[in-house]
Design an enzyme around this catalytic site. Structure first.
Site, PDB file in Angstrom:
ATOM      1  N   HIS A 327       0.811  -1.220   0.000  1.00 57.53           N
ATOM      2  CA  HIS A 327       0.000   0.000   0.000  1.00 57.53           C
ATOM      3  C   HIS A 327       0.851   1.280   0.000  1.00 57.53           C
ATOM      4  O   HIS A 327       0.348   2.362  -0.308  1.00 57.53           O
ATOM      5  CB  HIS A 327      -0.914  -0.013   1.236  1.00 57.53           C
ATOM      6  CG  HIS A 327      -2.140   0.826   1.099  1.00 57.53           C
ATOM      7  ND1 HIS A 327      -2.207   1.942   0.279  1.00 57.53           N
ATOM      8  CD2 HIS A 327      -3.347   0.736   1.683  1.00 57.53           C
ATOM      9  CE1 HIS A 327      -3.411   2.471   0.376  1.00 57.53           C
ATOM     10  NE2 HIS A 327      -4.125   1.762   1.207  1.00 57.53           N
ATOM     11  N   LYS A 412     -34.011   7.934  -5.463  1.00 56.72           N
ATOM     12  CA  LYS A 412     -34.505   8.591  -4.238  1.00 56.72           C
ATOM     13  C   LYS A 412     -33.774   9.914  -4.005  1.00 56.72           C
ATOM     14  O   LYS A 412     -33.896  10.520  -2.943  1.00 56.72           O
ATOM     15  CB  LYS A 412     -34.282   7.693  -3.002  1.00 56.72           C
ATOM     16  CG  LYS A 412     -34.852   6.308  -3.119  1.00 56.72           C
ATOM     17  CD  LYS A 412     -36.345   6.314  -2.933  1.00 56.72           C
ATOM     18  CE  LYS A 412     -36.924   4.964  -3.307  1.00 56.72           C
ATOM     19  NZ  LYS A 412     -37.999   5.084  -4.300  1.00 56.72           N
ATOM     20  N   LEU A 414     -30.665  10.402  -3.386  1.00 54.70           N
ATOM     21  CA  LEU A 414     -29.710  10.305  -2.277  1.00 54.70           C
ATOM     22  C   LEU A 414     -28.364   9.847  -2.841  1.00 54.70           C
ATOM     23  O   LEU A 414     -28.311   9.161  -3.860  1.00 54.70           O
ATOM     24  CB  LEU A 414     -30.205   9.302  -1.231  1.00 54.70           C
ATOM     25  CG  LEU A 414     -31.484   9.718  -0.474  1.00 54.70           C
ATOM     26  CD1 LEU A 414     -32.013   8.552   0.349  1.00 54.70           C
ATOM     27  CD2 LEU A 414     -31.247  10.932   0.412  1.00 54.70           C
ATOM     28  N   HIS A 415     -27.274  10.248  -2.168  1.00 53.02           N
ATOM     29  CA  HIS A 415     -25.938   9.873  -2.641  1.00 53.02           C
ATOM     30  C   HIS A 415     -25.644   8.425  -2.245  1.00 53.02           C
ATOM     31  O   HIS A 415     -25.686   8.095  -1.054  1.00 53.02           O
ATOM     32  CB  HIS A 415     -24.897  10.812  -2.045  1.00 53.02           C
ATOM     33  CG  HIS A 415     -23.570  10.718  -2.730  1.00 53.02           C
ATOM     34  ND1 HIS A 415     -22.857   9.540  -2.817  1.00 53.02           N
ATOM     35  CD2 HIS A 415     -22.831  11.640  -3.405  1.00 53.02           C
ATOM     36  CE1 HIS A 415     -21.743   9.739  -3.493  1.00 53.02           C
ATOM     37  NE2 HIS A 415     -21.710  11.010  -3.863  1.00 53.02           N
ATOM     38  N   PRO A 416     -25.354   7.533  -3.223  1.00 53.59           N
ATOM     39  CA  PRO A 416     -25.160   6.106  -2.903  1.00 53.59           C
ATOM     40  C   PRO A 416     -24.084   5.848  -1.848  1.00 53.59           C
ATOM     41  O   PRO A 416     -24.248   4.996  -0.977  1.00 53.59           O
ATOM     42  CB  PRO A 416     -24.776   5.485  -4.242  1.00 53.59           C
ATOM     43  CG  PRO A 416     -25.281   6.431  -5.270  1.00 53.59           C
ATOM     44  CD  PRO A 416     -25.242   7.798  -4.666  1.00 53.59           C
ATOM     45  N   ASP A 417     -22.957   6.566  -1.936  1.00 55.32           N
ATOM     46  CA  ASP A 417     -21.878   6.322  -0.976  1.00 55.32           C
ATOM     47  C   ASP A 417     -22.300   6.718   0.435  1.00 55.32           C
ATOM     48  O   ASP A 417     -22.057   5.988   1.400  1.00 55.32           O
ATOM     49  CB  ASP A 417     -20.613   7.091  -1.383  1.00 55.32           C
ATOM     50  CG  ASP A 417     -19.493   6.881  -0.374  1.00 55.32           C
ATOM     51  OD1 ASP A 417     -19.200   5.719  -0.071  1.00 55.32           O
ATOM     52  OD2 ASP A 417     -18.934   7.878   0.120  1.00 55.32           O
ATOM     53  N   TYR A 439     -13.509   5.873   9.772  1.00 52.90           N
ATOM     54  CA  TYR A 439     -12.634   6.491   8.770  1.00 52.90           C
ATOM     55  C   TYR A 439     -13.178   6.130   7.397  1.00 52.90           C
ATOM     56  O   TYR A 439     -13.368   4.952   7.105  1.00 52.90           O
ATOM     57  CB  TYR A 439     -11.235   5.906   8.955  1.00 52.90           C
ATOM     58  CG  TYR A 439     -10.254   6.145   7.830  1.00 52.90           C
ATOM     59  CD1 TYR A 439      -9.286   7.135   7.938  1.00 52.90           C
ATOM     60  CD2 TYR A 439     -10.278   5.370   6.669  1.00 52.90           C
ATOM     61  CE1 TYR A 439      -8.370   7.341   6.915  1.00 52.90           C
ATOM     62  CE2 TYR A 439      -9.369   5.584   5.633  1.00 52.90           C
ATOM     63  CZ  TYR A 439      -8.428   6.573   5.768  1.00 52.90           C
ATOM     64  OH  TYR A 439      -7.522   6.791   4.762  1.00 52.90           O
ATOM     65  N   THR A 452      -4.718  10.954  -0.024  1.00 51.31           N
ATOM     66  CA  THR A 452      -5.998  10.819   0.678  1.00 51.31           C
ATOM     67  C   THR A 452      -6.112  11.778   1.854  1.00 51.31           C
ATOM     68  O   THR A 452      -5.112  12.311   2.351  1.00 51.31           O
ATOM     69  CB  THR A 452      -6.167   9.394   1.247  1.00 51.31           C
ATOM     70  OG1 THR A 452      -5.076   9.127   2.144  1.00 51.31           O
ATOM     71  CG2 THR A 452      -6.194   8.358   0.147  1.00 51.31           C
TER      72      THR A 452
END
Length: 612
Positions: A327, A412, A414-417, A439, A452
């Protein structure tokens, strides 16, 4: 004329790098007030009051000085965070990174042309390897289109780290060795390392300046398999990469001291394009249940993966695929972008090679054999032992929720995430009867070398909504209002984090400056609420939206009493990979998944009634 010409030329992969804006430093006041807001859900009145005092003292005192120093640093560096983040989040960590830091995951090809099937793995591996090499070539020739958010160019630097990259252990701090070059920069290594039954082989993926075709790659992979079949296991030197970092660093120094040839082999592995792991397991996964292949990718045989390599492509003998990646050099989206490309190519060609079947004469793969002695052998067996003990403790489930997906949620408005993040909070709240520090990864690639920022999704608004949802006396209207408030807060914080206006990386920078200046650690960072709210790598829910493609990843939980929660969102489904540590009795990944599924239905119902 000249203008039209430049418009018609395709964009080069790295062409916007020099024009990206520097990473901003947020205002001290703004960051501290966001921090107070974020710790609120985890504090009693008394605790919160004490923290408010601590923050005020920091803001008027040492914090002010440190912030000024940070502004100075930002004047000389286009990304003031970059080196600090690499060192503090990755290279200085001493815990074994293969299990704790690497990310891995299942490949999606089993959803269409490549379901599990005996006797197909090498044929398929030669095709997926060929597509991987095409992707390498796109980056090398800078023909991979630069990614954008709307019209804004995103930083592409991490794409240089996908190939020919390896982490090298150090006694106190690791380093990243990157051998990749674009065509304009010069020659780039083109060899691939294949690992099989504890043995290592190498071959060149180019012949006379041409990438090997799938039939040629198949010849090379078949040769390796034939060499290893029915033969005793090799030395399994790669298991050393799964050990605690300082131990591995010392074992590596010793390995080099026995025979200089060992150093040559290590360099060959480090500079290789990537590693192909021929894995004898048969995880047999399906589009609805990816658990086995995800688990095997994360905790599989350490003698056939090079844990420090930025990309290990794992070929399972049932014809399915996975990966494990270091990573440190890049974030998940680089691998996701490549796997999504391969997935689309495999789909477009129905998983077959339709080109010529001729195989040019070329050298066979060469085995890389280390010189070992008793001490190295005992280092290897120690590494294997600790790896097996810790991997036994990891629980992973990876299932598809097929009730609905992005299409229905967006209907709907609305934001999927955000929908999934709130469902995750509520699922946790129902099991543990308290809010869990959370987080979520926010991407800051609008900025030069941005990676990030932390988005803390356990807001006071989310907690108020969880309380309303679990209160039998609450009516649907109150629940709905609370849900919309939680949605709005989440969306606002996520947008700010992506604009470089989060606060976690800022506080991290101030903390490191105090350390660098030899100052005592400021009280702010010693405050019990600092860790209780997740700071300093203490988040109970470590989560990330992997994207809206077919590619999913997985990670181990950040803390012993926590969960890893990765997901991808499709039009008709949501696929989730969840991890927990078995030795912590109160967490169970399957229970969280079941609660999460129920919560999704509950929220959807709430959203439906809200439109009446």
């Amino acid at each position: 004329m000249a203008n039209n010409l430049s418009e018609s030329l395709p964009e080069r992969t790295f062409q916007y790098q020099s024009s990206l804006p520097p990473l901003p430093v947020p205002s001290l006041e703004g960051s501290l007030s966001k921090y107070l807001d974020a710790v609120r859900p985890f504090a009693s009145e008394k605790e919160f009051k004490a923290t408010v005092d601590t923050v005020k003292k920091f803001q008027e005192g040492v914090g002010k000085e440190l912030h000024q120093k940070l502004l100075q640093r930002a004047k000389t560096k286009k990304n003031w965070l970059e080196e600090w983040w690499l060192d503090g989040a990755y290279l200085e960590l001493r815990i074994p990174s293969q299990l704790n830091v690497n990310f891995g995951g299942p490949a999606p090809y089993l959803e269409h042309y490549w379901p599990p099937a005996e006797g197909t793995h090498l044929q398929r591996a030669s095709i997926s390897t060929w597509h991987t090499l095409q992707y390498w070539n796109l980056i090398r020739t800078e023909r991979l289109a630069p990614q954008k958010s709307g019209k804004t160019a995103l930083d592409m630097d991490q794409f240089r780290m996908m190939f020919c990259t390896c982490r090298v252990p150090g006694v106190t701090k690791d380093t990243i060795h990157n051998y990749f070059k674009t065509e304009r920069e010069g020659p780039c290594p083109s060899h691939i390392v294949v690992m099989c039954r504890g043995r290592l082989f190498v071959f060149d993926a180019m012949c006379d300046g041409q990438i090997l075709t799938p039939p040629e790659l198949l010849r090379q992979l078949s040769y390796v398999k034939d060499c290893c079949e029915g033969e005793p296991e090799g030395d399994g030197v790669s298991a050393l990469t799964s050990d605690e970092r300082t131990r591995w660093a010392k074992a590596r120094e010793y390995l080099i001291s026995i025979d200089p040839h060992n150093k040559t082999i290590l360099e060959t592995i480090q500079s290789s394009l990537f590693v192909i792991s021929l894995d004898e397991t048969k995880p047999y996964s399906s589009p609805e249940n990816y658990t086995n292949v995800t688990l095997e990718s994360l905790i599989g045989n350490p003698t056939i993966r090079w844990g420090d390599k930025s990309y290990n492509s794992i070929v399972f003998s049932d014809g399915t695929f996975g990966s494990t990646c270091d990573h440190a050099p890049f974030d998940g989206m680089v691998l996701v972008s490549m796997c999504w490309y391969i997935d689309q190519q495999v789909k477009a060609t129905e998983g077959k090679w339709k080109g010529p079947g001729t195989v040019r004469p070329m050298p066979l793969p060469e085995e890389l054999v280390f010189t070992l002695d008793q001490k190295v052998r005992s280092d290897i067996s120690h590494a294997k032992q600790q790896y097996l003990e810790t991997t036994k403790d990891l629980q992973v489930v990876c299932y598809a929720f097929t009730g609905f997906g992005k299409a229905a949620i967006k209907q709907k408005k609305l934001h999927p995430d955000t929908f999934i993040q709130l469902a995750m909070q509520l699922a946790y709240y129902k099991i543990h009867k308290r809010p869990g520090s959370c987080y979520e990864t926010a991407m800051t690639r609008k900025f030069y070398h941005g990676r990030t920022e932390t988005m803390r999704s356990c807001t006071q608004e989310a907690v108020n909504w969880c309380k309303a949802m679990t209160d039998p006396k609450c009516n649907i209207d109150v629940k709905r209002k609370a849900m919309l408030l939680a949605f709005n807060k989440h969306n606002k914080l996520m947008a700010e984090a992506q604009e470089g206006k989060g606060f976690d990386r800022h506080l991290f920078g101030l903390y490191l400056l105090a350390k660098e200046e030899g100052l005592p650690t400021p009280d702010l960072f010693m405050d019990p609420l600092y860790a209780k709210s997740g700071s300093g790598g203490n988040f109970v829910l470590s989560s990330s939206l992997v994207g809206y493609t077919t590619v999913l990843g997985a990670v181990a939980p950040m803390v012993h009493h926590g969960y890893g929660f990765f997901y991808r969102i499709r039009d008709d489904r949501i696929v989730i990979s969840l991890s927990a540590w078995k030795s912590y009795r109160q967490t169970d990944a399957a229970t969280l998944f079941n609660n999460f599924s129920n919560t999704l239905h509950e929220m959807f119902h709430l959203a439906t009634t809200s439109q009446l």
